[in-house]
Design a protein around this motif. Structure first.
Motif, PDB file in Angstrom:
ATOM      1  N   PRO A 273       0.920  -1.441   0.083  1.00 40.66           N
ATOM      2  CA  PRO A 273       0.009   0.029  -0.190  1.00 40.66           C
ATOM      3  C   PRO A 273       0.673   1.403  -0.178  1.00 40.66           C
ATOM      4  O   PRO A 273       0.476   2.114  -0.760  1.00 40.66           O
ATOM      5  N   PHE A 274       1.886   1.184   0.634  1.00 41.77           N
ATOM      6  CA  PHE A 274       2.830   2.417   0.785  1.00 41.77           C
ATOM      7  C   PHE A 274       3.413   2.841  -0.884  1.00 41.77           C
ATOM      8  O   PHE A 274       3.879   4.077  -0.832  1.00 41.77           O
ATOM      9  N   GLN A 275       3.277   1.969  -1.886  1.00 43.82           N
ATOM     10  CA  GLN A 275       3.764   2.267  -2.992  1.00 43.82           C
ATOM     11  C   GLN A 275       2.547   3.211  -3.747  1.00 43.82           C
ATOM     12  O   GLN A 275       2.788   3.594  -4.927  1.00 43.82           O
ATOM     13  N   ASN A 276       1.400   3.207  -3.053  1.00 39.66           N
ATOM     14  CA  ASN A 276       0.287   3.987  -3.782  1.00 39.66           C
ATOM     15  C   ASN A 276       0.172   5.249  -3.506  1.00 39.66           C
ATOM     16  O   ASN A 276      -0.070   5.494  -2.235  1.00 39.66           O
ATOM     17  N   PRO A 277       0.563   6.370  -4.236  1.00 37.62           N
ATOM     18  CA  PRO A 277       0.547   7.795  -3.513  1.00 37.62           C
ATOM     19  C   PRO A 277      -0.994   8.124  -3.215  1.00 37.62           C
ATOM     20  O   PRO A 277      -0.745   8.837  -2.093  1.00 37.62           O
ATOM     21  N   GLY A 278      -1.991   7.734  -3.664  1.00 36.37           N
ATOM     22  CA  GLY A 278      -3.094   8.065  -3.209  1.00 36.37           C
ATOM     23  C   GLY A 278      -3.596   7.547  -1.717  1.00 36.37           C
ATOM     24  O   GLY A 278      -4.110   8.282  -0.940  1.00 36.37           O
ATOM     25  N   TYR A 279      -3.033   6.346  -1.408  1.00 36.69           N
ATOM     26  CA  TYR A 279      -3.078   5.787  -0.396  1.00 36.69           C
ATOM     27  C   TYR A 279      -2.364   6.232   0.734  1.00 36.69           C
ATOM     28  O   TYR A 279      -2.677   6.587   1.914  1.00 36.69           O
ATOM     29  N   ARG A 280      -1.078   6.606   0.485  1.00 39.00           N
ATOM     30  CA  ARG A 280      -0.079   7.397   1.251  1.00 39.00           C
ATOM     31  C   ARG A 280      -0.625   8.748   1.957  1.00 39.00           C
ATOM     32  O   ARG A 280      -0.580   8.815   3.275  1.00 39.00           O
ATOM     33  N   THR A 281      -1.233   9.507   1.131  1.00 43.08           N
ATOM     34  CA  THR A 281      -1.791  10.817   1.497  1.00 43.08           C
ATOM     35  C   THR A 281      -2.931  10.677   2.599  1.00 43.08           C
ATOM     36  O   THR A 281      -2.911  11.286   3.514  1.00 43.08           O
ATOM     37  N   LEU A 282      -3.821   9.760   2.276  1.00 43.24           N
ATOM     38  CA  LEU A 282      -4.981   9.477   3.017  1.00 43.24           C
ATOM     39  C   LEU A 282      -4.377   8.734   4.582  1.00 43.24           C
ATOM     40  O   LEU A 282      -4.713   9.066   5.433  1.00 43.24           O
ATOM     41  N   LEU A 283      -3.390   7.984   4.283  1.00 46.34           N
ATOM     42  CA  LEU A 283      -2.925   7.284   5.493  1.00 46.34           C
ATOM     43  C   LEU A 283      -2.217   8.320   6.475  1.00 46.34           C
ATOM     44  O   LEU A 283      -2.350   8.495   7.854  1.00 46.34           O
ATOM     45  N   TYR A 284      -1.537   9.413   6.076  1.00 45.05           N
ATOM     46  CA  TYR A 284      -0.771  10.550   6.618  1.00 45.05           C
ATOM     47  C   TYR A 284      -2.056  11.203   7.510  1.00 45.05           C
ATOM     48  O   TYR A 284      -1.765  11.535   8.584  1.00 45.05           O
ATOM     49  N   PHE A 285      -2.806  11.672   6.808  1.00 46.38           N
ATOM     50  CA  PHE A 285      -4.044  12.154   7.247  1.00 46.38           C
ATOM     51  C   PHE A 285      -4.792  11.333   8.498  1.00 46.38           C
ATOM     52  O   PHE A 285      -4.876  11.792   9.756  1.00 46.38           O
ATOM     53  N   GLY A 286      -4.903  10.023   8.213  1.00 45.85           N
ATOM     54  CA  GLY A 286      -5.676   9.042   9.130  1.00 45.85           C
ATOM     55  C   GLY A 286      -5.030   8.909  10.408  1.00 45.85           C
ATOM     56  O   GLY A 286      -5.286   9.053  11.533  1.00 45.85           O
ATOM     57  N   LEU A 287      -3.396   8.978  10.541  1.00 46.57           N
ATOM     58  CA  LEU A 287      -2.548   8.747  11.413  1.00 46.57           C
ATOM     59  C   LEU A 287      -2.590   9.749  12.537  1.00 46.57           C
ATOM     60  O   LEU A 287      -2.829   9.783  13.642  1.00 46.57           O
ATOM     61  N   PHE A 288      -2.414  11.134  12.023  1.00 52.69           N
ATOM     62  CA  PHE A 288      -2.363  12.358  12.764  1.00 52.69           C
ATOM     63  C   PHE A 288      -3.907  12.504  13.169  1.00 52.69           C
ATOM     64  O   PHE A 288      -4.061  13.260  14.514  1.00 52.69           O
ATOM     65  N   TRP A 289      -4.891  12.247  12.312  1.00 57.81           N
ATOM     66  CA  TRP A 289      -6.197  12.676  12.807  1.00 57.81           C
ATOM     67  C   TRP A 289      -6.730  11.758  13.800  1.00 57.81           C
ATOM     68  O   TRP A 289      -7.386  12.126  14.887  1.00 57.81           O
ATOM     69  N   GLY A 290      -6.335  10.415  13.758  1.00 58.59           N
ATOM     70  CA  GLY A 290      -6.760   9.488  14.795  1.00 58.59           C
ATOM     71  C   GLY A 290      -6.109   9.791  16.065  1.00 58.59           C
ATOM     72  O   GLY A 290      -6.735   9.725  17.327  1.00 58.59           O
ATOM     73  N   PHE A 291      -4.945  10.046  16.066  1.00 53.76           N
ATOM     74  CA  PHE A 291      -4.172  10.726  17.603  1.00 53.76           C
ATOM     75  C   PHE A 291      -4.926  11.990  17.916  1.00 53.76           C
ATOM     76  O   PHE A 291      -5.205  11.907  19.246  1.00 53.76           O
ATOM     77  N   ALA A 292      -5.186  12.910  17.300  1.00 54.66           N
ATOM     78  CA  ALA A 292      -5.804  13.988  17.718  1.00 54.66           C
ATOM     79  C   ALA A 292      -7.024  13.896  18.289  1.00 54.66           C
ATOM     80  O   ALA A 292      -7.430  14.428  19.197  1.00 54.66           O
ATOM     81  N   ILE A 293      -7.878  13.130  17.592  1.00 51.79           N
ATOM     82  CA  ILE A 293      -9.482  13.011  17.861  1.00 51.79           C
ATOM     83  C   ILE A 293      -9.438  12.057  19.221  1.00 51.79           C
ATOM     84  O   ILE A 293     -10.222  12.624  20.274  1.00 51.79           O
ATOM     85  N   ASN A 294      -8.722  11.357  19.355  1.00 47.15           N
ATOM     86  CA  ASN A 294      -8.566  10.491  20.673  1.00 47.15           C
ATOM     87  C   ASN A 294      -8.047  11.066  21.798  1.00 47.15           C
ATOM     88  O   ASN A 294      -8.125  10.432  22.976  1.00 47.15           O
ATOM     89  N   ILE A 295      -7.416  12.152  21.678  1.00 48.34           N
ATOM     90  CA  ILE A 295      -6.863  12.839  23.061  1.00 48.34           C
ATOM     91  C   ILE A 295      -8.039  13.285  23.940  1.00 48.34           C
ATOM     92  O   ILE A 295      -7.927  13.123  25.117  1.00 48.34           O
ATOM     93  N   ALA A 296      -9.032  13.635  23.303  1.00 51.38           N
ATOM     94  CA  ALA A 296     -10.053  14.370  24.007  1.00 51.38           C
ATOM     95  C   ALA A 296     -11.289  13.693  23.865  1.00 51.38           C
ATOM     96  O   ALA A 296     -12.164  13.461  25.068  1.00 51.38           O
TER      97      ALA A 296
END
Length: 497
Positions: A219-242
């Motif tokens: 999946p990391f070879q797919n540019p479209g997936y990588r951009t979605l994953l970057y958002f998902g990683l940081f968004w998931g962390f930020a959301i679950n803080i509160a």
């Protein structure tokens, strides 16, 4: 066509399964999970650990793809894993009835049972998601998930409301046992709707570790997936803080009773159902990306709103919950749609497993950080930390973290997606939904408190990088000229000889 020809006939089975599943989760998560853990004597940090377990368990979904390919059946993997994940709650039920003692001694066994349960649930959920992807046509994804979530939200809300009323009426540890027993039964009933859903059995073959690793990294070879994953990683962390600590704040700090909190959640659920019915139609017309940008901006300011809540104005919480629920319904539909569009038909399980496991891992650190920070602030002797509730410092940090994720949405790739202004124009024209555009503009202005300095920081970083690159280029040119001069001198000396 494959399995997709069965979609019109079996879609209601997925709707009913979703309804019973959410009712099951409504009675073992959130309010009831926090209440039971608090009854055992768990502090804020231990609550953070307990709330992070479902997210940490998602990490094992990476290996779920391997299990799926080894077993060769999404159906059997899904049913067996989810059955085990729901049935192990019998240990918690017996503990609530007092068979294993009482008090803080039960916290670690409780955490262990939670971990086992959510490991199997994570494996089963990936199999179910891959199974659904094989059956639901791509053109009907938004409508399908919207309607499935409506069924689930309605049934879950009823179960949640009844459960909270029971907890308020019978304040005893055994009450949690009856609640969890009901939850387990509902979860097992939900699985029966999947028994007659067809599945296309795959060829069973042993996978070498090197091939498995290569597919896991595919999946990391797919540019479209990588951009979605970057958002998902940081968004998931930020959301679950509160997000996990809003209920803790209402119960422990504001002293609101269970039933009142459940009324707030019910208002949120009704708003979510309404939002799903609206966003589900708009997702197929305008695309997922502009919907995600609009709704994520609004959701980012929810923790900021909780900073201004106290015992005298806590009745504002339902309004915050309603706005949050409407925006969250759009986020759920958008991310599901983007992920399904990005994952190819072949080896899709690896894309889904990769995304859910990695985002779950990052998200799990949110409650841990929040619980640790709340404990540190509570125990601190600094006067700065004694002006308000400790969890409000967590909410401020969550607001900043959420807003910092918003620029990542612009990098997500979605062909033929419309602009956010077109979505806003549609929202403004809707009679009972136009208020959401005003909330978006307010949230967008509030987010600039963080984004404007961030833009300046990015500008400064960009300028620094530019100067460094210019300096490197000059050094390289100087070295190149010196080499050329040495070569010319050598050539002159050879010519003289």
């Amino acid at each position: 066509m494959g399995l997709k020809r069965h979609f019109p006939r079996i879609k209601k089975r997925f709707y009913l399964e979703g309804a019973f599943t959410l009712a099951h989760h409504s009675l073992i998560e959130g309010l009831f999970l926090i209440g039971f853990a608090s009854a055992l004597g768990a502090d804020n940090f231990e609550l953070g650990v307990i709330l992070s377990i479902p997210l940490f368990a998602n990490l094992l979904q990476m290996f779920s793809a391997f299990i799926l390919e080894t077993v060769g059946s999404r159906k059997y993997t899904c049913l067996i894993s989810l059955f085990i994940g729901r049935a192990v709650w019998i240990a918690v039920i017996l503990a609530a009835f007092g068979l294993f003692g009482q008090g803080r001694a039960l916290i670690m066994p409780f955490i262990t049972v939670l971990l086992v349960s959510y490991v199997f649930i994570a494996i089963g959920n990936l199999a179910l998601l891959s199974w659904i992807k094989e059956i639901v046509p791509v053109t009907k994804l938004s409508k399908f998930f919207g309607k499935r979530n409506i069924y689930a939200s309605a049934f879950g809300a009823v179960a949640f409301l009844i459960g909270s009323r029971v907890i308020d009426s019978f304040e005893h540890m055994r009450t949690y046992g009856y609640i969890f027993l009901t939850s387990m039964i509902l979860g097992l009933i939900g699985l029966t709707f999947l028994i007659k859903v067809p599945d296309q059995k795959q060829k069973v073959r042993a996978i070498k570790p090197r091939l498995f690793l290569r597919r896991l990294l595919m999946p990391f070879q797919n540019p479209g997936y990588r951009t979605l994953l970057y958002f998902g990683l940081f968004w998931g962390f930020a959301i679950n803080i509160a997000s996990s600590f809003f209920i803790v704040f209402m119960l422990n700090d504001l002293g609101i009773d269970y039933f009142t909190v459940s009324i707030f959640v019910l208002a949120s659920t009704i708003a979510r159902i309404y939002g799903l019915s609206v966003w589900g139609k708009m997702g197929d017309e305008f695309g997922a990306k502009p919907m995600l940008a609009l709704s994520a901006t609004v959701t980012s300011c929810v923790p900021l709103a909780f900073v201004f809540i106290n015992k005298s104005n806590y009745l504002l919480i339902p309004i915050i919950y309603v706005v949050s629920a409407i925006s969250w319904s759009a986020i759920d539909i958008s991310i599901s749609q983007l992920l399904f569009k990005t994952a190819p038909k072949r080896n899709d399980a690896y894309f889904l497993a990769n995304y859910t496991s990695l985002t779950g891992l990052f998200a799990a650190f949110g409650p841990l950080l929040a619980g640790y920070l709340a404990t540190v602030v509570k125990d601190s002797t600094l006067p700065l930390f004694h002006y308000t509730y400790p969890l409000k410092y967590v909410f401020i940090m969550a607001f900043v973290a959420r807003v910092l994720c918003l620029p990542l949405i612009s990098r997500i790739q979605e062909p033929r997606a419309k602009e956010i202004d077109e979505v806003l124009d549609m929202v403004k024209s809707m009679r009972y939904f136009s208020f959401f555009s005003n909330i978006y503009f307010f949230a967008s202005s509030a987010s600039k408190i963080v984004l404007v300095p961030q833009k300046q920081l990015f500008w400064a970083r960009r300028e620094t990088v530019k100067h460094v690159r210019t300096a490197r280029t000059k050094v390289k040119e100087k070295i190149s000229r010196q080499r050329q001069q040495r070569k010319e001198k050598k050539a002159v000396r050879r010519a003289k000889k």
